[in-house]
Enzyme design. Structure first.
Site, PDB file in Angstrom:
ATOM      1  N   CYS A  11       0.831  -1.198   0.000  1.00  0.00           N
ATOM      2  CA  CYS A  11       0.000   0.000   0.000  1.00  0.00           C
ATOM      3  C   CYS A  11       0.880   1.268   0.000  1.00  0.00           C
ATOM      4  O   CYS A  11       1.497   1.585  -1.005  1.00  0.00           O
ATOM      5  CB  CYS A  11      -0.994  -0.026   1.153  1.00  0.00           C
ATOM      6  SG  CYS A  11      -2.391   1.102   0.934  1.00  0.00           S
TER       7      CYS A  11
ATOM      8  N   ILE B 134      -7.266  -0.882   1.215  1.00  0.00           N
ATOM      9  CA  ILE B 134      -7.682   0.219   2.092  1.00  0.00           C
ATOM     10  C   ILE B 134      -7.029   1.509   1.580  1.00  0.00           C
ATOM     11  O   ILE B 134      -5.816   1.678   1.678  1.00  0.00           O
ATOM     12  CB  ILE B 134      -7.264  -0.037   3.556  1.00  0.00           C
ATOM     13  CG1 ILE B 134      -7.828  -1.377   4.066  1.00  0.00           C
ATOM     14  CG2 ILE B 134      -7.719   1.114   4.453  1.00  0.00           C
ATOM     15  CD1 ILE B 134      -7.284  -1.800   5.423  1.00  0.00           C
TER      16      ILE B 134
ATOM     17  N   HIS C  57      -3.048  -5.286   1.537  1.00  0.00           N
ATOM     18  CA  HIS C  57      -2.479  -5.521   2.866  1.00  0.00           C
ATOM     19  C   HIS C  57      -2.507  -7.011   3.227  1.00  0.00           C
ATOM     20  O   HIS C  57      -3.416  -7.467   3.921  1.00  0.00           O
ATOM     21  CB  HIS C  57      -3.291  -4.767   3.921  1.00  0.00           C
ATOM     22  CG  HIS C  57      -3.167  -3.280   3.870  1.00  0.00           C
ATOM     23  ND1 HIS C  57      -2.281  -2.574   4.650  1.00  0.00           N
ATOM     24  CD2 HIS C  57      -3.822  -2.356   3.132  1.00  0.00           C
ATOM     25  CE1 HIS C  57      -2.407  -1.286   4.399  1.00  0.00           C
ATOM     26  NE2 HIS C  57      -3.333  -1.125   3.478  1.00  0.00           N
TER      27      HIS C  57
ATOM     28  N   GLU D   4      -0.826  -8.530   5.386  1.00  0.00           N
ATOM     29  CA  GLU D   4      -0.599  -8.731   6.829  1.00  0.00           C
ATOM     30  C   GLU D   4      -1.908  -8.782   7.608  1.00  0.00           C
ATOM     31  O   GLU D   4      -1.909  -9.177   8.784  1.00  0.00           O
ATOM     32  CB  GLU D   4       0.312  -7.622   7.374  1.00  0.00           C
ATOM     33  CG  GLU D   4      -0.326  -6.257   7.561  1.00  0.00           C
ATOM     34  CD  GLU D   4      -0.472  -5.440   6.287  1.00  0.00           C
ATOM     35  OE1 GLU D   4      -0.920  -4.282   6.389  1.00  0.00           O
ATOM     36  OE2 GLU D   4      -0.137  -5.957   5.197  1.00  0.00           O
TER      37      GLU D   4
END
EC number: 4.3.3.6
Length: 202
Positions: free
Chosen positions: A82, A140, A181, A183
Site C-alpha cells: 500500500c 484500504i 495488505h 498482513e
C-alpha cells in the site's frame, strides 16, 4: 543465504506490528527500523501500509531517506504494501508537491486510486508464483500501478468490472510491492515469497 535472515520493518508509521507478527511465524528474525544504523544490519526490508505523505516526511526527518535509497540501489530486497508500494515507486501521481519516494521499482503509482477509506474492499487476486489459489486481498485507500517499465514483472491484477486489469502486485529483481495488505488476512504466502526472495530462493 544459509543463516536465518534478519528482516526489518520500517517503523516510521503504519502496520508495523502486523507485519512483524507474520514474519515471526516464518522463522526469520525481525527488527523495527528507525535509524540508518539499524538499516545496515538487515538482509531485507518491509515498507508497511500507512500514509505515504507522512512516511515521506518522517523518512526525511529521521535521516533515513538517502540511506534507504542507497541500500535499495545496492541490491537489498524490499517489499512494500500500500503506502510502501508508493514509497518504492520511481514515479507517483496524486502526491503532494513535497512528497518524496525511496524508488527502486520502475513504475508509476497512482495514490488513493481505489478511493477513500469508506471504499475499502476485499477481492480474490491471482498472484503469479503463488501456489494455493487466489489471494484474498484487502484494499484500504489503496494505490494502483498506472504503468511499469520493461524490467518490472506484473504479478497480479484486479479482476471484475470497474477496475478490472488494474495492476496491484509487481516485482523487479529483489523488490516487490502490492497495493493491498496481506498482513491483515492471516495468509502468509506473500510474506513467505518475500522471505524466499531475501534468502535467494525465488
Amino acid at each position: 543465504m544459509t543463516h536465518r535472515p534478519t528482516i526489518g520493518v520500517l517503523a516510521l508509521q503504519g502496520d508495523v506490528a502486523e507485519h512483524q507478527r507474520v514474519l515471526d511465524s516464518l522463522d526469520v528474525h525481525t527488527v523495527k527500523v528507525l535509524t540508518p544504523e539499524r538499516l545496515d544490519a538487515i538482509d531485507g526490508l518491509v515498507l508497511p501500509g500507512g500514509e505515504s505523505t507522512t512516511m515521506s516526511k518522517l523518512a526525511v526527518r529521521y535521516g533515513l531517506l538517502e540511506p534507504l535509497r542507497k541500500r535499495i540501489r545496492a541490491g537489498m530486497p524490499a517489499y512494500g504494501t500500500c503506502a510502501g508500494m508508493i514509497m518504492l515507486a520511481d514515479r507517483i501521481l496524486g502526491g503532494t508537491d513535497d512528497q518524496r519516494t525511496v524508488g527502486g521499482i520502475d513504475m508509476t503509482v497512482r495514490r488513493n486510486a481505489f478511493g477513500r477509506q469508506t471504499e475499502s474492499f476485499e477481492t480474490a487476486v491471482d498472484i503469479d508464483g503463488l501456489d494455493g489459489g487466489p489471494f484474498d486481498a484487502v484494499f484500504i485507500r489503496a494505490p494502483w500501478v498506472e504503468s511499469v517499465g520493461p524490467d518490472v514483472t506484473v504479478l497480479g491484477e484486479v479482476p471484475g468490472a470497474d477496475e478490472a486489469g488494474r495492476i496491484v502486485a509487481v516485482r523487479q529483481g529483489g523488490l516487490m510491492a502490492t497495493s493491498f495488505h496481506p498482513e491483515l488476512t492471516g495468509d502468509a504466502r506473500i510474506h513467505r515469497l518475500f522471505v524466499d526472495i531475501v534468502k535467494g530462493l525465488a
